[in-house]
Write a protein that holds these residues in place. Structure first.
Motif, mmCIF file in Angstrom:
data_model
loop_
_atom_site.group_PDB
_atom_site.id
_atom_site.type_symbol
_atom_site.label_atom_id
_atom_site.label_comp_id
_atom_site.label_asym_id
_atom_site.label_seq_id
_atom_site.Cartn_x
_atom_site.Cartn_y
_atom_site.Cartn_z
ATOM 1 N N VAL A 176 0.840 -1.209 0.000
ATOM 2 C CA VAL A 176 0.000 0.000 0.000
ATOM 3 C C VAL A 176 0.870 1.252 0.000
ATOM 4 C CG1 VAL A 176 -1.624 1.346 1.386
ATOM 5 C CG2 VAL A 176 -1.998 -1.111 1.059
ATOM 6 N N TRP A 177 1.904 1.257 0.826
ATOM 7 C CA TRP A 177 2.810 2.421 0.898
ATOM 8 C C TRP A 177 3.428 2.699 -0.457
ATOM 9 C CZ3 TRP A 177 8.213 3.245 0.522
ATOM 10 C CH2 TRP A 177 8.662 4.459 1.047
ATOM 11 N N GLN A 178 3.750 1.644 -1.184
ATOM 12 C CA GLN A 178 4.368 1.818 -2.498
ATOM 13 C C GLN A 178 3.373 2.327 -3.539
ATOM 14 O OE1 GLN A 178 3.791 -0.372 -5.347
ATOM 15 N NE2 GLN A 178 5.276 0.719 -6.625
ATOM 16 N N ALA A 179 2.089 1.956 -3.406
ATOM 17 C CA ALA A 179 1.118 2.215 -4.480
ATOM 18 C C ALA A 179 0.287 3.477 -4.303
ATOM 19 C CB ALA A 179 0.184 1.012 -4.618
ATOM 20 N N VAL A 180 0.098 3.939 -3.079
ATOM 21 C CA VAL A 180 -0.824 5.053 -2.823
ATOM 22 C C VAL A 180 -0.502 6.280 -3.667
ATOM 23 C CG1 VAL A 180 -1.453 6.774 -1.097
ATOM 24 C CG2 VAL A 180 -1.589 4.371 -0.535
ATOM 25 N N GLY A 181 0.757 6.689 -3.700
ATOM 26 C CA GLY A 181 1.126 7.905 -4.421
ATOM 27 C C GLY A 181 0.835 7.834 -5.904
ATOM 28 N N TYR A 182 1.043 6.662 -6.497
ATOM 29 C CA TYR A 182 0.808 6.491 -7.936
ATOM 30 C C TYR A 182 -0.662 6.729 -8.281
ATOM 31 C CZ TYR A 182 0.388 4.091 -12.431
ATOM 32 O OH TYR A 182 0.108 3.770 -13.739
ATOM 33 N N TYR A 183 -1.558 6.089 -7.540
ATOM 34 C CA TYR A 183 -2.979 6.244 -7.818
ATOM 35 C C TYR A 183 -3.484 7.608 -7.381
ATOM 36 C CZ TYR A 183 -2.886 1.300 -8.900
ATOM 37 O OH TYR A 183 -2.604 0.090 -9.469
ATOM 38 N N MET A 184 -2.887 8.175 -6.342
ATOM 39 C CA MET A 184 -3.258 9.514 -5.914
ATOM 40 C C MET A 184 -3.041 10.519 -7.040
ATOM 41 S SD MET A 184 -1.510 11.951 -3.038
ATOM 42 C CE MET A 184 -0.250 12.400 -4.252
ATOM 43 N N VAL A 185 -1.911 10.424 -7.731
ATOM 44 C CA VAL A 185 -1.611 11.334 -8.837
ATOM 45 C C VAL A 185 -2.637 11.159 -9.964
ATOM 46 C CG1 VAL A 185 0.058 11.834 -10.661
ATOM 47 C CG2 VAL A 185 0.836 11.528 -8.314
ATOM 48 N N MET A 186 -3.032 9.917 -10.242
ATOM 49 C CA MET A 186 -4.043 9.676 -11.279
ATOM 50 C C MET A 186 -5.375 10.314 -10.897
ATOM 51 S SD MET A 186 -3.294 5.707 -12.392
ATOM 52 C CE MET A 186 -4.474 5.800 -13.730
ATOM 53 N N TYR A 187 -5.777 10.169 -9.643
ATOM 54 C CA TYR A 187 -7.039 10.756 -9.201
ATOM 55 C C TYR A 187 -6.957 12.284 -9.166
ATOM 56 C CZ TYR A 187 -8.317 6.014 -7.807
ATOM 57 O OH TYR A 187 -8.607 4.667 -7.813
ATOM 58 N N MET A 188 -5.814 12.802 -8.806
ATOM 59 C CA MET A 188 -5.652 14.256 -8.775
ATOM 60 C C MET A 188 -5.766 14.853 -10.175
ATOM 61 S SD MET A 188 -2.603 14.854 -5.975
ATOM 62 C CE MET A 188 -2.660 16.622 -6.158
ATOM 63 N N ALA A 189 -5.238 14.137 -11.163
ATOM 64 C CA ALA A 189 -5.346 14.614 -12.545
ATOM 65 C C ALA A 189 -6.807 14.720 -12.954
ATOM 66 C CB ALA A 189 -4.590 13.675 -13.479
ATOM 67 N N GLY A 190 -7.623 13.762 -12.520
ATOM 68 C CA GLY A 190 -9.053 13.814 -12.830
ATOM 69 C C GLY A 190 -9.756 14.914 -12.053
ATOM 70 N N MET A 191 -9.415 15.060 -10.778
ATOM 71 C CA MET A 191 -10.058 16.082 -9.949
ATOM 72 C C MET A 191 -9.710 17.495 -10.395
ATOM 73 S SD MET A 191 -9.672 14.379 -6.146
ATOM 74 C CE MET A 191 -10.312 12.743 -5.802
ATOM 75 N N ASP A 192 -8.490 17.683 -10.903
ATOM 76 C CA ASP A 192 -8.098 19.004 -11.384
ATOM 77 C C ASP A 192 -8.930 19.440 -12.591
ATOM 78 O OD1 ASP A 192 -6.168 19.466 -9.473
ATOM 79 O OD2 ASP A 192 -4.541 18.612 -10.651
ATOM 80 N N GLY A 193 -9.526 18.458 -13.288
ATOM 81 C CA GLY A 193 -10.333 18.785 -14.459
ATOM 82 C C GLY A 193 -11.787 19.086 -14.138
#
Length: 303
Positions: A176-193
């Motif tokens: 989880v520690w390794q993966a959270v940041g990767y998916y967070m960036v993907m979700y942030m890209a969607g939320m920024d739109g």
């Protein structure tokens, strides 16, 4: 409105289609050579008894699968794999969405710093992360047990990777520690739109942050969430192999064995390549089935 394609002369359209086809042929040949053919070869090899090195293959039909379904270690590896799939997916998705929303919908001055901080584990090698958490969980000198002893909770200190009751949870936390940041960036890209006007209108109507998150944010990025669900399945299957190999090598007493590590052990330790390919077929079927179920269950949920 008339499309530009229809206005194009027929000969020109034909030439364009031929050019597109010729451009796709090299990629299609490579995909066939390195993906499609090996996949079919796995299914074929699962029907044979083969050491992987000998030129002799003995056709055994479905005997490898019959043996597999009567193998208690296979069922243990399957149970461990499903545990990591469920636990890592749920926790990673929750934390990724939470942090993404916190960084995009708040006025933190350190947003860029936190983006880099959360994404940093993805820059590190899986081996490095596995060794790092192995040292954290080390019974005598590890940070975790040292911290527990330091605050007077000696009874909670334990061999985290050496106990069957905690080893999978310890591995899951590292994944989880390794993966959270990767998916967070993907979700942030969607939320920024997402248009800020939607949140402003919700504020005027008196909707709280939680209501805005579930009624605006989640539906607007639902297509991204659907895609990441498939990513969760495939990445968890692959990452579990690496983390288990680095952190526990399947121990203690095979309590952290997962399907991919069991397959690897059968192929390269026991020289039972046909049996290993039967396990690979099961892994393929599980991943494919879970991906389809995920898409069906999440279809139109965000509409």
């Amino acid at each position: 409105m008339i499309s530009l394609k229809k206005l194009m002369p027929k000969k020109q359209r034909t030439r364009n289609n031929i050019a597109i086809a010729l451009s796709l042929i090299p990629a299609l040949c490579l995909y066939t050579l390195f993906v499609i053919y090996p996949t079919f070869d796995v299914f074929k090899t699962s029907l044979f008894q083969w050491s992987g090195l000998s030129p002799t293959k003995t056709f055994v039909g479905f005997d490898n699968f019959i043996r597999l379904f009567n193998d208690p270690k296979f069922w243990l590896a399957l149970k461990n794999t499903l545990f990591l799939l469920v636990v890592c997916t749920i926790i990673t998705m929750f934390l990724s969405l939470f942090f993404a929303a916190a960084l995009t919908q708040t006025k933190l001055k350190e947003k860029n710093f936190y983006r880099v901080l959360f994404f940093f584990p993805n820059v590190l090698s899986i081996v490095v992360i596995g060794v790092l958490f192995s040292n954290i969980y080390e019974p005598n000198t590890g940070i975790l047990n040292s911290l527990l002893r330091g605050i007077g909770l000696d009874n909670l200190a334990k061999p985290w990777l050496g106990s069957g009751s905690t080893v999978l949870w310890a591995i899951a936390i590292a994944m989880v520690w390794q993966a959270v940041g990767y998916y967070m960036v993907m979700y942030m890209a969607g939320m920024d739109g997402i248009s800020p006007e939607l949140y402003e209108a919700a504020d005027i109507d008196g909707a709280g942050k939680a209501t805005q998150f579930f009624k605006i944010t989640i539906p607007m990025i639902w297509s991204i969430i659907r895609v990441t669900m498939v990513f969760f399945i495939t990445s968890t299957l692959n990452m579990s192999f690496l983390f288990v190999n680095v952190m526990t090598d399947g121990g203690p007493n095979s309590q952290s064995e997962v399907l991919l590590t069991y397959m690897y052990r059968q192929a390269f330790t026991n020289s039972n390549f046909g049996y290993a390919m039967a396990i690979a077929v099961i892994i393929f079927v599980i991943a494919f089935t879970l991906a389809i179920i995920s898409n069906l269950l999440t279809k139109n949920k965000g509409a």
